[in-house]
Design a protein around this motif. Structure first.
Motif, PDB file in Angstrom:
ATOM      1  N   SER A   1      -0.594   8.100  -0.355  1.00  0.00           N
ATOM      2  CA  SER A   1      -2.478   8.147  -0.644  1.00  0.00           C
ATOM      3  C   SER A   1      -2.863   6.850  -1.399  1.00  0.00           C
ATOM      4  O   SER A   1      -3.649   6.286  -1.386  1.00  0.00           O
ATOM      5  CB  SER A   1      -3.029   8.702  -0.268  1.00  0.00           C
ATOM      6  OG  SER A   1      -2.558   9.867  -1.716  1.00  0.00           O
TER       7      SER A   1
ATOM      8  N   ARG B   1       1.261  -1.290   0.045  1.00  0.00           N
ATOM      9  CA  ARG B   1       0.111  -0.183   0.287  1.00  0.00           C
ATOM     10  C   ARG B   1       1.015   1.297  -0.773  1.00  0.00           C
ATOM     11  O   ARG B   1       1.668   1.246   0.568  1.00  0.00           O
ATOM     12  CB  ARG B   1      -0.297   0.054   1.550  1.00  0.00           C
ATOM     13  CG  ARG B   1      -1.373   1.048   1.493  1.00  0.00           C
ATOM     14  CD  ARG B   1      -2.775   1.313   2.772  1.00  0.00           C
ATOM     15  NE  ARG B   1      -3.812  -0.606   2.946  1.00  0.00           N
ATOM     16  CZ  ARG B   1      -4.310  -0.554   1.198  1.00  0.00           C
ATOM     17  NH1 ARG B   1      -4.300   0.934   0.944  1.00  0.00           N
ATOM     18  NH2 ARG B   1      -4.922  -1.345   1.681  1.00  0.00           N
TER      19      ARG B   1
ATOM     20  N   GLN C   1      -7.205  -5.490  -1.462  1.00  0.00           N
ATOM     21  CA  GLN C   1      -7.567  -4.753   0.151  1.00  0.00           C
ATOM     22  C   GLN C   1      -7.531  -3.254  -0.113  1.00  0.00           C
ATOM     23  O   GLN C   1      -6.727  -2.619   0.649  1.00  0.00           O
ATOM     24  CB  GLN C   1      -6.625  -5.773   0.870  1.00  0.00           C
ATOM     25  CG  GLN C   1      -6.342  -6.712   0.465  1.00  0.00           C
ATOM     26  CD  GLN C   1      -5.050  -7.586   1.528  1.00  0.00           C
ATOM     27  OE1 GLN C   1      -4.226  -7.007   1.931  1.00  0.00           O
ATOM     28  NE2 GLN C   1      -5.951  -8.886   2.582  1.00  0.00           N
ATOM     29  N   ASP C   2      -8.362  -2.683  -0.542  1.00  0.00           N
ATOM     30  CA  ASP C   2      -9.045  -1.911  -1.033  1.00  0.00           C
ATOM     31  C   ASP C   2      -9.464  -1.096   0.032  1.00  0.00           C
ATOM     32  O   ASP C   2     -10.247  -1.767   1.486  1.00  0.00           O
ATOM     33  CB  ASP C   2      -9.094  -1.085  -1.885  1.00  0.00           C
ATOM     34  CG  ASP C   2     -10.678  -0.880  -2.246  1.00  0.00           C
ATOM     35  OD1 ASP C   2     -11.145  -1.908  -0.978  1.00  0.00           O
ATOM     36  OD2 ASP C   2     -10.900  -0.916  -3.149  1.00  0.00           O
ATOM     37  N   GLN C   3      -9.659   0.515   0.618  1.00  0.00           N
ATOM     38  CA  GLN C   3     -10.767   0.986   1.712  1.00  0.00           C
ATOM     39  C   GLN C   3     -11.527   2.042   1.151  1.00  0.00           C
ATOM     40  O   GLN C   3     -12.193   2.776   1.611  1.00  0.00           O
ATOM     41  CB  GLN C   3      -9.816   1.783   2.048  1.00  0.00           C
ATOM     42  CG  GLN C   3      -8.046   1.343   3.536  1.00  0.00           C
ATOM     43  CD  GLN C   3      -7.992   1.806   3.805  1.00  0.00           C
ATOM     44  OE1 GLN C   3      -7.136   3.073   3.558  1.00  0.00           O
ATOM     45  NE2 GLN C   3      -6.989   1.299   4.968  1.00  0.00           N
ATOM     46  N   GLY C   4     -12.925   0.903   0.027  1.00  0.00           N
ATOM     47  CA  GLY C   4     -13.553   1.418  -0.301  1.00  0.00           C
ATOM     48  C   GLY C   4     -13.427   2.249  -1.646  1.00  0.00           C
ATOM     49  O   GLY C   4     -14.381   2.793  -2.164  1.00  0.00           O
TER      50      GLY C   4
ATOM     51  N   GLU D   1      -7.679   5.612  -5.073  1.00  0.00           N
ATOM     52  CA  GLU D   1      -6.900   4.654  -4.122  1.00  0.00           C
ATOM     53  C   GLU D   1      -5.867   3.898  -5.046  1.00  0.00           C
ATOM     54  O   GLU D   1      -4.253   3.619  -4.534  1.00  0.00           O
ATOM     55  CB  GLU D   1      -7.387   3.773  -3.404  1.00  0.00           C
ATOM     56  CG  GLU D   1      -7.359   3.356  -2.019  1.00  0.00           C
ATOM     57  CD  GLU D   1      -8.618   2.731  -1.317  1.00  0.00           C
ATOM     58  OE1 GLU D   1      -9.121   2.943  -0.516  1.00  0.00           O
ATOM     59  OE2 GLU D   1      -7.820   1.879  -0.495  1.00  0.00           O
TER      60      GLU D   1
END
Lengths: 305, 249
Positions: free
Chosen positions: A172, A28, A63-66, A143
């Protein structure tokens, strides 16, 4: 923590394997360079991650955060009857994230297309389309950003501008860049994966890859003449090869780093040479890339034989 | 900008709306004129004392000529416009732009399909109004109610034809191939329509239904084929959505 990871990811077109079960691990916030010769499977891997192709086997975990996973193909294409501002509006609007006019204008300025005004995209050059493709992805606040040859169509200045823009996005955004421009990859990426004939032959921090292929060579520059110095260096047991590669520059291939570091100043002083510089010869990413991909091809050929 | 706005811009800026309007308007104005002046044209071209007697023009024959042109030229331009709009994967990079921004391919296909259907029907209405006006002033009055009912069946034909185009566009990637296979399928359906026992059930009978309605055929005779065409259009559209969802770019 990985933003993207794949397990035994494979793609087969009839009897031909485009990917032979690769395990990518893309941290990430990293800028990950996906390298490989033509036909290595880079585009296929990116398209599977983007959801545009189905894997024949294996799996992809994002595995994003939406957030949004954006994909820019190597040759961007848009409706020729839209203006660049409209392309950005459509891009954000289709995701349900419409942007105000000032954001659209800011993005056009950021990608260097502010002066195109109401011009339709149909008349754009490949370079302008590449910039617009990147803008259309960035306006969606992605993202994860998957870029297939993002600067291939740009002139050297444009390449530099776009790579600067990507580098400045910060941690980010996780960026995966497939590129042939190894100099840019070396300067911008922190992690690399090297694909060859559908196989992942190396993955990890770029510094590790370069270190693993570091040569035991120094370039010692002194004021000419170097005859006496070369003669003395040839006599020491820790140097396997010594040669003058250019006037005043002696290349020393050492066998024992510790001994070399202790004894080189002594040899230098005894020869009466005047030191200008001492440089550790580091391989470029291009040299490492050529070395490992050639080895990969050779191994594959030996395997088939 | 949302998908509906985009699709309306597409049909406007690509000038597809002009192509549709031009074709329906030309046949709407031209066919009643041709029917009206057919007898004079034939008489003027007769030579060596040969006399050819053309039938007396009637409002029904005028609208039937218009319906025939709509069935052929109108269907052709509808299929071409439909294929150009609905063949999403004909340009892979552009398809990637859309596919990575929508939740489901139906969000892409349905707006494209419905916008083309609506605008084709609107331009057909313009053609019908032109044909009605020309027929009324040159030949004789036509009941507006008959034209409205006829338009309803013609609209169903448009719906079915474009659903067929959508289905082919989910199988093929070239616009030209989609046009060719769609036309071939519609011709095949027309051939089926010539078989007596099947003639009432082929969707192609709807293609020139406006002429039949004005000539006095009961709208009830089209009920079966209308239901069949509507179900067919829904099935074809569903097939298109499922195929495009599963298809790789």
């Amino acid at each position: 923590m990985n933003a993207i990871s794949t397990t035994n990811l494979g793609k087969r077109y009839k009897s031909q394997f485009a990917l032979k079960g690769i395990d990518l691990e893309i941290p990430r916030g990293s800028i990950y360079g996906l390298l490989g010769p033509n036909g290595a499977g880079k585009t296929t891997a990116l398209e599977i991650i983007a959801g545009l192709r189905h894997p024949s086997f294996g799996e992809v975990r994002i595995q994003d955060q939406g957030g949004y996973t954006a994909y820019c193909p190597d040759i961007a294409e848009f409706e020729p009857w839209l203006s660049p501002a409209e392309v950005l509006e459509v891009s954000a609007g289709l995701l349900g994230r419409p942007k105000p006019v000032n954001k659209i204008n800011d993005m056009l300025a950021m990608i260097g297309l502010k002066d195109t005004g109401a011009r339709r995209v149909g008349g754009f050059s490949r370079g302008m389309l590449a910039r617009l493709g990147l803008g259309a992805a960035l306006i969606c606040d992605p993202e994860i950003l998957l870029l297939d040859e993002p600067v291939a169509a740009l002139d050297p200045l444009g390449q530099h501008e776009i790579m600067d823009l990507l580098t400045n996005l910060g941690s980010s955004v996780t960026i995966v860049i497939s590129s042939h421009d190894l100099t840019e990859i070396e300067q911008r990426c922190d992690t690399v994966g090297v694909l060859n004939a559908g196989e992942l032959i190396h993955q990890g921090p770029l510094s590790d890859l370069l270190a693993s292929h570091a040569q035991h060579n120094w370039h010692l520059e002194v004021r000419p003449p170097v005859t006496e110095l070369v003669a003395r260096l040839l006599a020491v047991p820790w140097a396997s090869a010594v040669s003058e590669v250019s006037p005043g520059v002696v290349e020393i291939n050492y066998l024992d780093l510790e001994k070399a570091e202790r004894e080189l100043p002594v040899v230098l002083a005894s020869s009466g040479s005047r030191l200008v510089s001492l440089v550790q010869v580091k391989p470029t990413l291009e040299e490492v890339f050529l070395s490992i991909t050639k080895n990969g091809i050779l191994q594959a050929e030996l395997g088939e034989a | 900008m949302g998908i509906w706005h985009l699709e309306i811009l597409r049909i406007w800026r690509t000038r597809r709306i002009i192509a549709l309007t031009a074709v329906f308007l030309i046949v709407g104005i031209g066919d009643p004129l041709l029917v009206h002046f057919l007898a004079k044209l034939i008489a003027n071209s007769s030579k060596n004392g040969v006399t050819v007697i053309a039938p007396t023009p009637t409002p029904a024959s005028s609208i039937a000529a218009f319906g025939g042109s709509v069935a052929q030229l109108g269907t052709l331009v509808t299929v071409v416009v439909g294929a150009a709009t609905l063949t999403i994967d004909s340009r892979p990079a552009l398809a990637a732009f859309y596919r990575t921004r929508i939740q489901h391919p139906r969000d892409l296909i349905l707006p494209r399909f419905l916008v083309v259907v609506v605008f084709t029907c609107l331009t057909l209405v313009i053609g019908i109004i032109a044909a009605w006006y020309e027929t009324s002033i040159l030949i004789g009055p036509v009941r507006a109610a008959d034209l409205a009912v006829g338009f309803g069946f013609e609209a169903l034909w448009v719906l079915f034809s474009l659903a067929l185009v959508a289905a082919w566009s989910s199988v093929l990637r070239s616009v030209l191939a989609v046009v060719a296979w769609s036309i071939a399928t519609l011709l095949f359906l027309s051939l089926i329509g010539t078989i007596h026992v099947l003639s009432a059930w082929s969707p192609s009978v709807l293609s020139s239904s406006i002429g039949s309605i004005v000539a006095g055929r009961s709208p009830n005779s089209f009920t079966g084929v209308s239901i069949l065409s509507t179900i067919g259009a829904i099935v074809l559209l569903g097939f298109s959505v499922v195929r495009i969802s599963r298809r790789e770019q």
